[in-house]
Design a protein around this motif. Sequence first.
Motif, PDB file in Angstrom:
ATOM      1  N   UNK A   3       0.816  -1.209   0.000  1.00 20.39           N
ATOM      2  CA  UNK A   3       0.000   0.000   0.000  1.00 20.39           C
ATOM      3  C   UNK A   3       0.854   1.265   0.000  1.00 20.39           C
ATOM      4  N   UNK A  71      -8.629   0.770  -4.540  1.00 21.65           N
ATOM      5  CA  UNK A  71      -8.107  -0.218  -3.602  1.00 21.65           C
ATOM      6  C   UNK A  71      -7.680   0.454  -2.304  1.00 21.65           C
ATOM      7  N   UNK A  83     -13.050  -0.010  13.138  1.00 19.85           N
ATOM      8  CA  UNK A  83     -13.026   0.869  14.310  1.00 19.85           C
ATOM      9  C   UNK A  83     -14.427   1.094  14.853  1.00 19.85           C
TER      10      UNK A  83
ATOM     11  N   UNK B   1      -4.258   2.795   6.891  1.00 18.14           N
ATOM     12  CA  UNK B   1      -4.089   1.336   6.949  1.00 18.14           C
ATOM     13  C   UNK B   1      -2.907   0.902   6.091  1.00 18.14           C
ATOM     14  N   UNK B   2      -2.140   0.028   6.645  1.00 18.20           N
ATOM     15  CA  UNK B   2      -0.998  -0.521   5.925  1.00 18.20           C
ATOM     16  C   UNK B   2      -1.338  -1.940   5.479  1.00 18.20           C
ATOM     17  N   UNK B   3      -0.999  -2.233   4.237  1.00 21.02           N
ATOM     18  CA  UNK B   3      -1.390  -3.534   3.701  1.00 21.02           C
ATOM     19  C   UNK B   3      -0.656  -4.686   4.403  1.00 21.02           C
ATOM     20  N   UNK B   6      -2.458  -5.547   7.551  1.00 20.66           N
ATOM     21  CA  UNK B   6      -3.746  -6.155   7.247  1.00 20.66           C
ATOM     22  C   UNK B   6      -3.565  -7.599   6.772  1.00 20.66           C
ATOM     23  N   UNK B  42      -3.264   1.017  16.868  1.00 18.95           N
ATOM     24  CA  UNK B  42      -3.505   2.062  15.880  1.00 18.95           C
ATOM     25  C   UNK B  42      -4.992   2.278  15.659  1.00 18.95           C
ATOM     26  N   UNK B  43      -5.755   1.200  15.539  1.00 16.68           N
ATOM     27  CA  UNK B  43      -7.193   1.342  15.307  1.00 16.68           C
ATOM     28  C   UNK B  43      -7.937   1.681  16.601  1.00 16.68           C
ATOM     29  N   UNK B  44      -7.305   1.404  17.716  1.00 20.46           N
ATOM     30  CA  UNK B  44      -7.999   1.637  18.975  1.00 20.46           C
ATOM     31  C   UNK B  44      -9.114   0.644  19.224  1.00 20.46           C
ATOM     32  N   UNK B  45      -8.973  -0.540  18.686  1.00 17.12           N
ATOM     33  CA  UNK B  45     -10.018  -1.551  18.801  1.00 17.12           C
ATOM     34  C   UNK B  45      -9.370  -2.902  19.082  1.00 17.12           C
ATOM     35  N   UNK B  64     -13.218  -6.492  10.111  1.00 11.16           N
ATOM     36  CA  UNK B  64     -11.939  -6.244   9.451  1.00 11.16           C
ATOM     37  C   UNK B  64     -11.525  -7.438   8.598  1.00 11.16           C
ATOM     38  N   UNK B  67     -13.902  -7.175   5.350  1.00 15.35           N
ATOM     39  CA  UNK B  67     -13.594  -6.029   4.494  1.00 15.35           C
ATOM     40  C   UNK B  67     -12.127  -6.017   4.097  1.00 15.35           C
ATOM     41  N   UNK B  68     -11.278  -6.440   5.013  1.00 17.96           N
ATOM     42  CA  UNK B  68      -9.856  -6.435   4.726  1.00 17.96           C
ATOM     43  C   UNK B  68      -9.507  -7.365   3.580  1.00 17.96           C
ATOM     44  N   UNK B  71     -10.360  -5.652   0.455  1.00 20.05           N
ATOM     45  CA  UNK B  71      -9.446  -4.556   0.146  1.00 20.05           C
ATOM     46  C   UNK B  71      -8.124  -5.102  -0.377  1.00 20.05           C
ATOM     47  N   UNK B  75      -6.344  -4.617  -3.993  1.00 19.92           N
ATOM     48  CA  UNK B  75      -4.976  -4.132  -4.116  1.00 19.92           C
ATOM     49  C   UNK B  75      -4.199  -4.971  -5.120  1.00 19.92           C
TER      50      UNK B  75
END
Lengths: 283, 283
Positions: A3, A71, A83, B1-3, B6, B42-45, B64, B67-68, B71, B75
């Motif tokens: 990314x 993407x 989140x 978000x960093x791939x 993820x 980072x996400x706080x979750x 996540x 959806x991840x 995503x 990519x």
Amino acid sequence: MDSRELTYFVAVAEELNFGRAATRLGIAQPPLSRTIQQLERRLGVTLLTRTSRSVALTAAGEVLLYEGKRALAALTAAGRRAQRAGDPGLVLAMKANIDGDLLEKILAQFAADPAAVEVEVRIGGIGEQGVLLRSGEADAALLRLPHEDADGLAYEELLTEPDVAVLPRTHRLADRESITMSDLSGEQLPYWPGSPPNGGPLVRDAAQLMQLISLGRTVALLPASVRHHLRTDLTTVPVTDAATTTLVIAWSPDARSRSLAALVQAAVTASPSAGPHRSTRTA
Amino acid sequence: MDSRELTYFVAVAEELNFGRAATRLGIAQPPLSRTIQQLERRLGVTLLTRTSRSVALTAAGEVLLYEGKRALAALTAAGRRAQRAGDPGLVLAMKANIDGDLLEKILAQFAADPAAVEVEVRIGGIGEQGVLLRSGEADAALLRLPHEDADGLAYEELLTEPDVAVLPRTHRLADRESITMSDLSGEQLPYWPGSPPNGGPLVRDAAQLMQLISLGRTVALLPASVRHHLRTDLTTVPVTDAATTTLVIAWSPDARSRSLAALVQAAVTASPSAGPHRSTRTA
DNA sequence: CGAATCCATACCTGTAGGGTATCAATTCCG
DNA sequence: CGGAATTGATACCCTACAGGTATGGATTCG
């Protein structure tokens, strides 16, 4: 695909200038050049043609820019949605005064549903709703078609209205029963950020637009329901051959929450044209 | 978000085991633990609930994961499509013998189009077509609905056929004019990888299926056009109350190439039921 | 023709991503 | 019930690579 590389490429592809892109990314130019070279080597494709004076996209670059932006958006959206996954509430994005008094009815209808949760209504600027939706910051949005872009979103139609002309009370056409588009041919119609300039003034929000109309600087074609919130120095006149605007409730086609489904259902039920519904996406 | 983060999360979420996930990713377990912690911070979750003996997904984690994966697929698809952007040819993915003799007609029709380019036909296994399409390795695919998944794809219907029973010539029902589903109630129907087991045998390709039918180990319901390619020791019998299978040509809704549009057009024109067409996507 | 612009190259540095060793907490089972 | 096995977390080190600075080469502009 990484990314980081893609983000960098998108910046360069949009700026068509390594220096500016680097600034925008908050890094120096040389590492940016290097990263793009790496990306090109990895893909085995030339993405940019650089004459040492300017940068242009190749066909492959065009594709990567278009698809890459999507993407990356999906990537951040995934994070955002995660989140907010713990929080059971919904976020509804809309523009001020575009609802034709429908919002209250929708919320009331939704409250009656057993799956109802708290709804945060986020009022955004022109064109922001789609962005909020696609980025996962909002669960649903009220959009006006065809003015706003529902590309890649699922939606249900709620309400279709004819557009009317919004004029100062002192305008030469203000007292007419109705007019046609040709009556407006001499007027300077405004345009929004994102749409191409057309000679008229640039407007950023409704208040500014109304101000400009009041000053006689422009004239707007807006959905009939604006009448309810109009300043006293302005008036509306039906335009017999104007386009119509359709208010829709849109959401991410990937979403699958019980409460969101209920909100959409409530919106459809609360809308006057409660016909049979059909989910659609535009291509 | 960093791939990267993820990707790591998806691995853990699917394996529900840090050690196995690390192996799958080709790294050691401790950095994986760290990276997931970083992501959560980072996400706080909280994404995963770890008892020091097992791992489970939280609600946010479920979101996540779902959806991840999309995503990340988007990519890699972006990269693949860019790689192939220079190459003007098209890749058409399909399963062997599912075309009802339509493929030749489609290609002939396409060749007549001024926008025609070379078409590489890639014959893949069961369920691979959608993957190839979504990953950007193929431009179009011939899919059978509802057996295959057209979720998130655009498609045009080409051909709808009733399913028929494929039986050994020696089968007790082989000589019947027609049968009903209830006649097959005692039979062991096969299942494909990816679909849930139903007591029958697992089949991976058509040849294997035909072999099993020939041995009397199973019986299959397949689209009527299989008749044209059937082994001589097998026969088909119409099933009056069977489901129908629709052959569709599917493509990525994001694609916008002239030649792909022409291919789709050619496919629609070449198909017998050349009615009015409507692009659709399933929700 | 010098100045300005712009991308590439060369080289250095710090950090973050990855590895090994080990611990702590469960679970399993004889 | 206690030792072995499993599994995620912690501590620590090390290297690769992302990012910075300086500079070069090419083109355009005045």
